[in-house]
Design an enzyme around this catalytic site. Structure first.
Site, PDB file in Angstrom:
ATOM      1  CG  ASP A  36      -2.136   1.182   1.015  1.00  0.00           C
ATOM      2  OD1 ASP A  36      -3.321   0.666   0.912  1.00  0.00           O
ATOM      3  OD2 ASP A  36      -1.866   2.475   1.039  1.00  0.00           O
ATOM      4  CB  ILE A  37       0.827   4.057  -2.278  1.00  0.00           C
ATOM      5  CG1 ILE A  37       1.851   5.063  -2.895  1.00  0.00           C
ATOM      6  CG2 ILE A  37      -0.547   4.896  -1.999  1.00  0.00           C
ATOM      7  CD1 ILE A  37       1.708   5.601  -4.074  1.00  0.00           C
ATOM      8  CG  ASN A  94     -12.431  -0.580   3.315  1.00  0.00           C
ATOM      9  OD1 ASN A  94     -12.884  -0.955   4.480  1.00  0.00           O
ATOM     10  ND2 ASN A  94     -11.293  -0.183   2.993  1.00  0.00           N
ATOM     11  CD  GLU A 102      -9.328   5.858  -0.011  1.00  0.00           C
ATOM     12  OE1 GLU A 102      -8.095   5.799  -0.589  1.00  0.00           O
ATOM     13  OE2 GLU A 102      -9.161   5.951   1.260  1.00  0.00           O
ATOM     14  CB  VAL A 103      -9.088   1.499  -5.317  1.00  0.00           C
ATOM     15  CG1 VAL A 103      -8.583   1.192  -6.789  1.00  0.00           C
ATOM     16  CG2 VAL A 103      -7.996   2.594  -4.963  1.00  0.00           C
ATOM     17  CG  HIS A 107      -8.579  -3.278  -2.761  1.00  0.00           C
ATOM     18  ND1 HIS A 107      -9.222  -2.443  -3.453  1.00  0.00           N
ATOM     19  CD2 HIS A 107      -8.330  -2.713  -1.562  1.00  0.00           C
ATOM     20  CE1 HIS A 107      -9.803  -1.493  -2.785  1.00  0.00           C
ATOM     21  NE2 HIS A 107      -9.247  -1.370  -1.669  1.00  0.00           N
ATOM     22  CG  HIS A 109      -6.765  -3.224   2.794  1.00  0.00           C
ATOM     23  ND1 HIS A 109      -6.088  -1.843   2.776  1.00  0.00           N
ATOM     24  CD2 HIS A 109      -7.827  -2.906   2.336  1.00  0.00           C
ATOM     25  CE1 HIS A 109      -6.678  -0.898   1.989  1.00  0.00           C
ATOM     26  NE2 HIS A 109      -7.703  -1.532   1.648  1.00  0.00           N
TER      27      HIS A 109
HETATM   28  P1  AMP Z   1      -9.931   1.323   0.024  1.00  0.00           P
HETATM   29  O1  AMP Z   1     -10.435   1.266  -1.552  1.00  0.00           O
HETATM   30  O2  AMP Z   1     -10.676   1.986   0.852  1.00  0.00           O
HETATM   31  O3  AMP Z   1      -9.905  -0.091   0.444  1.00  0.00           O
HETATM   32  O4  AMP Z   1      -8.472   1.715  -0.067  1.00  0.00           O
HETATM   33  C1  AMP Z   1      -7.610   1.933  -1.102  1.00  0.00           C
HETATM   34  C2  AMP Z   1      -6.254   1.856  -0.480  1.00  0.00           C
HETATM   35  O5  AMP Z   1      -5.237   1.662  -2.028  1.00  0.00           O
HETATM   36  C3  AMP Z   1      -5.605   2.869   0.168  1.00  0.00           C
HETATM   37  O6  AMP Z   1      -5.240   2.145   1.416  1.00  0.00           O
HETATM   38  C4  AMP Z   1      -4.560   3.414  -0.517  1.00  0.00           C
HETATM   39  O7  AMP Z   1      -3.526   4.042   0.445  1.00  0.00           O
HETATM   40  C5  AMP Z   1      -3.948   2.365  -1.686  1.00  0.00           C
HETATM   41  N1  AMP Z   1      -3.611   3.048  -2.718  1.00  0.00           N
HETATM   42  C6  AMP Z   1      -4.156   4.133  -3.579  1.00  0.00           C
HETATM   43  N2  AMP Z   1      -3.573   4.180  -4.666  1.00  0.00           N
HETATM   44  C7  AMP Z   1      -2.149   3.258  -4.526  1.00  0.00           C
HETATM   45  C8  AMP Z   1      -1.269   2.939  -5.356  1.00  0.00           C
HETATM   46  N3  AMP Z   1      -0.821   3.647  -6.588  1.00  0.00           N
HETATM   47  N4  AMP Z   1      -0.382   2.113  -4.847  1.00  0.00           N
HETATM   48  C9  AMP Z   1      -0.627   1.387  -4.062  1.00  0.00           C
HETATM   49  N5  AMP Z   1      -1.794   1.632  -3.230  1.00  0.00           N
HETATM   50  C10 AMP Z   1      -2.682   2.396  -3.471  1.00  0.00           C
END
Ligand code: AMP
Length: 124
Positions: A36-37, A94, A102-103, A107, A109
């Site tokens: 994770d970034i 999530n 968020e994405v 995925h 974690h």
């Molecule tokens: P969520 O969708 O809430 O489960 O969170 C998305 C996760 O993706 C967050 O913890 C971000 O820090 C992570 N994230 C977003 N962009 C990147 C990236 N380019 N590389 C790695 N992790 C990322």
């Protein structure tokens, strides 16, 4: 079943296409893992299927058996390889609005390397 429109402009789709870099933690035929970034624990690895799945129920409800097994075995292997299997860890997914996803690419974690505290903050 819920409708799952996949947006292939999302950041994890771009990582899968090699358009932006990631710090790879593992890769199999159907799955990719990277750090994770914005890590929230000493170990914070994200595991994603390579296929276009939006949420957990989209992936577990519609992916092939091979994709699901591949993903699950990679998660297990990473828990051992990153040293959290002994002391313990947390797996989080999530989904959607209420899950504050968020994405929009499914995925998981993997978090560990410290005591992680309670699962959720107190309700507001
Ligand atoms: P969520 O969708 O809430 O489960 O969170 C998305 C996760 O993706 C967050 O913890 C971000 O820090 C992570 N994230 C977003 N962009 C990147 C990236 N380019 N590389 C790695 N992790 C990322």
């Amino acid at each position: 079943m819920a409708h799952h429109a996949y947006d292939d402009g999302n950041v994890f789709a771009r990582i899968l296409r090699g358009e932006i870099p990631c710090e790879k933690a593992g890769e199999t035929e159907h799955s990719l893992a990277f750090h994770d970034i914005r890590p929230q624990a000493p170990v914070h690895v994200l595991v994603i299927p390579k296929g276009p799945y939006v949420t957990a129920e989209h992936f577990y409800g519609t992916a092939t058996d091979a994709e699901i097994v591949d993903f699950s075995r990679l998660v297990a292997r990473l828990c051992v390889e990153f040293g959290v299997a002994g002391q313990g860890y947390r797996l989080i997914t999530n989904a959607g609005h209420d899950g504050v996803q968020e994405v929009p690419h499914y995925h998981l974690h993997i978090l560990g390397g410290r005591v992680l505290g309670r699962m959720l903050p107190a309700a507001e």
